[in-house]
Design an enzyme around this catalytic site. Sequence first.
Site, short mmCIF file in Angstrom:
data_model
loop_
_atom_site.label_atom_id
_atom_site.label_comp_id
_atom_site.label_asym_id
_atom_site.label_seq_id
_atom_site.Cartn_x
_atom_site.Cartn_y
_atom_site.Cartn_z
N ARG A 93 44.20 12.17 69.54
CA ARG A 93 42.83 11.35 69.43
C ARG A 93 42.74 10.59 68.20
O ARG A 93 42.47 9.39 67.85
CB ARG A 93 41.57 11.91 69.78
CG ARG A 93 40.54 10.98 69.93
CD ARG A 93 39.39 11.62 70.18
NE ARG A 93 38.08 10.67 70.14
CZ ARG A 93 37.20 11.03 70.58
NH1 ARG A 93 36.58 11.94 71.31
NH2 ARG A 93 35.80 10.15 70.77
N ASN A 147 39.84 11.21 80.33
CA ASN A 147 40.01 9.67 80.03
C ASN A 147 41.44 9.11 79.62
O ASN A 147 42.41 9.92 79.58
CB ASN A 147 39.09 9.59 78.76
CG ASN A 147 37.75 9.28 79.18
OD1 ASN A 147 37.47 8.42 79.96
ND2 ASN A 147 36.73 9.67 78.29
N CYS A 169 32.91 8.93 85.35
CA CYS A 169 32.88 8.84 84.00
C CYS A 169 31.09 8.99 83.74
O CYS A 169 30.48 8.70 84.64
CB CYS A 169 33.02 7.30 83.59
SG CYS A 169 32.66 7.08 81.83
N ASP A 170 30.85 9.98 82.82
CA ASP A 170 29.60 10.41 82.25
C ASP A 170 28.74 9.35 81.60
O ASP A 170 27.72 9.51 81.32
CB ASP A 170 29.33 11.64 81.94
CG ASP A 170 30.18 11.80 80.59
OD1 ASP A 170 30.77 10.86 80.06
OD2 ASP A 170 30.08 12.90 79.93
N HIS A 200 33.98 1.81 81.35
CA HIS A 200 33.47 1.46 79.96
C HIS A 200 33.44 -0.03 79.69
O HIS A 200 33.68 -0.33 78.38
CB HIS A 200 34.47 2.22 78.84
CG HIS A 200 34.18 3.71 78.86
ND1 HIS A 200 35.11 4.47 77.98
CD2 HIS A 200 33.71 4.52 79.55
CE1 HIS A 200 34.91 5.74 77.98
NE2 HIS A 200 33.70 5.60 78.94
N TYR A 264 29.93 0.48 75.53
CA TYR A 264 31.35 0.24 75.10
C TYR A 264 31.98 -1.15 74.81
O TYR A 264 32.82 -1.38 74.30
CB TYR A 264 32.51 1.01 75.97
CG TYR A 264 32.51 2.55 75.67
CD1 TYR A 264 33.36 2.93 75.32
CD2 TYR A 264 31.52 3.48 76.46
CE1 TYR A 264 33.69 4.37 74.82
CE2 TYR A 264 31.67 4.87 76.32
CZ TYR A 264 32.88 5.28 75.41
OH TYR A 264 32.77 6.55 75.20
N ARG A 284 35.84 9.10 64.45
CA ARG A 284 35.01 9.96 65.64
C ARG A 284 36.05 11.25 66.04
O ARG A 284 35.06 12.27 66.17
CB ARG A 284 35.13 9.17 66.96
CG ARG A 284 34.44 9.65 68.09
CD ARG A 284 32.95 9.91 68.05
NE ARG A 284 32.39 10.35 69.21
CZ ARG A 284 31.65 11.47 68.99
NH1 ARG A 284 30.98 11.89 67.89
NH2 ARG A 284 31.16 12.02 70.19
#
Length: 441
Positions: A93, A147, A169-170, A200, A264, A284
């Site tokens: 990531r 994701n 998706c939350d 998103h 997003y 992040r």
Amino acid sequence: MKKSSILIAGGGSTYTAGIVVMLLEAMEEFPVRKIKFYDNDEERQRKVAEACAIIIKERAPEVEFGYTTDPKEAFSDVDFVMAQLRVGKYAMREQDEKIPLKHGVVGQETCGPGGIAYGLRSIGPIIEMVDYMEKYSPDAWMLNYSNPAAIVAEGTRRLRPNSRIINICDMPICLEDIMARVIGLKNRKDMEVRYYGLNHFGWWTNIQDHAGNDLMPKIKAHIAKQGYTEDTQAGQHKEASWLEAMRAGKELLEIEPKYLSNTYLKYYLMADETVLHSDKNYTRANEIIDGREKDVFEECQRIVSNQTAKDTSIHSSEHASFIVDLAKALTFNTKERMLLITQNNGAIENFDSEAMVEIPCIVGKNGFEPLSMGKIPTFQKGLMEQQIASEKLAVEGYIEGSYQKVWQAITMNKTVPSAKVAKDILDDLIEANKEFWPVLK
């Protein structure tokens, strides 16, 4: 009352313990007989599993618990696979975020080139798990949180079109809970929403209470002042980078004053500002490594050392409640209205019928039924067509092993300024993802 067997795939996730707590809290309306974990990282999973074993023993000792790295053991005798994979973990990531930023492009794990990189890592392992589920528990449902949900959903549509997988998706759920709190409602279930878009990448067009009163003006008034930030520590996503995205709701409302935008969209519509305010050396991913990941594993270790979870800080969250609500709706035919990612098939009248869109659906024992969203305006339609083209090209590039199509996918993405920049980013991403991507020719 039916008791379900749950497999959490991605057992070493920082979210796993919260899902376990939520399952135990929901036992009256959604009884569980067995919880299992599956992960390919045995050591990471063990740290979470040993703590969860103690939580389950103290709160619901009748629930059978186990964890494994063996697919047959994991996927046999399950009703639901709750999938939350992070292929390459936070180390990859970090690359998804930092490589685009090096080239002056938004660095984000689900948006832009970073999202495409993550998607190309995720499709194969998700397909592998769908095949395990169909082999060992063919009547089970996979509820997929992994994701980037949009690219994973397109990948499963293309490669396993008849599989029992529901992509979710939350993020809209978290935002709806914020909306509810800032106007004084108990939670998002006091609201009825109309929402459409891609994962998103969407908009709320109508929000009412159960009496039919329009809640949009009150919510908009709050967002016009402070975005989606709130004066409470309730909910998830309170880190600095998240709060910056939440505040962007104010600018997004100026860009589109008729509807409420998913945060997003900041990365697409405010890309230059996002890059300008990004720390290229501390993204992040670093926040999570130093924050949530560290906190969760330290708390799991503390539980194991003390052999009790009576005073644990691990709790359920919006992330956990949504996936449990979905499992409950499928098991007990509740006909709950939920936001799911599904093939359009005319639900958005003037949009690609094959596109994987995020819209409200009615969920029951036999699956779900999408609600019609009618025609959408030119601004939203144009943005969505560009984004869905990028996502489809990425998946075609994965399936065909095509460098050209992945290059086109990155070029098509609205976060990227030119084909040359797209190519430079792609070449760096190929080098970083050698262990995970198919060979692109």
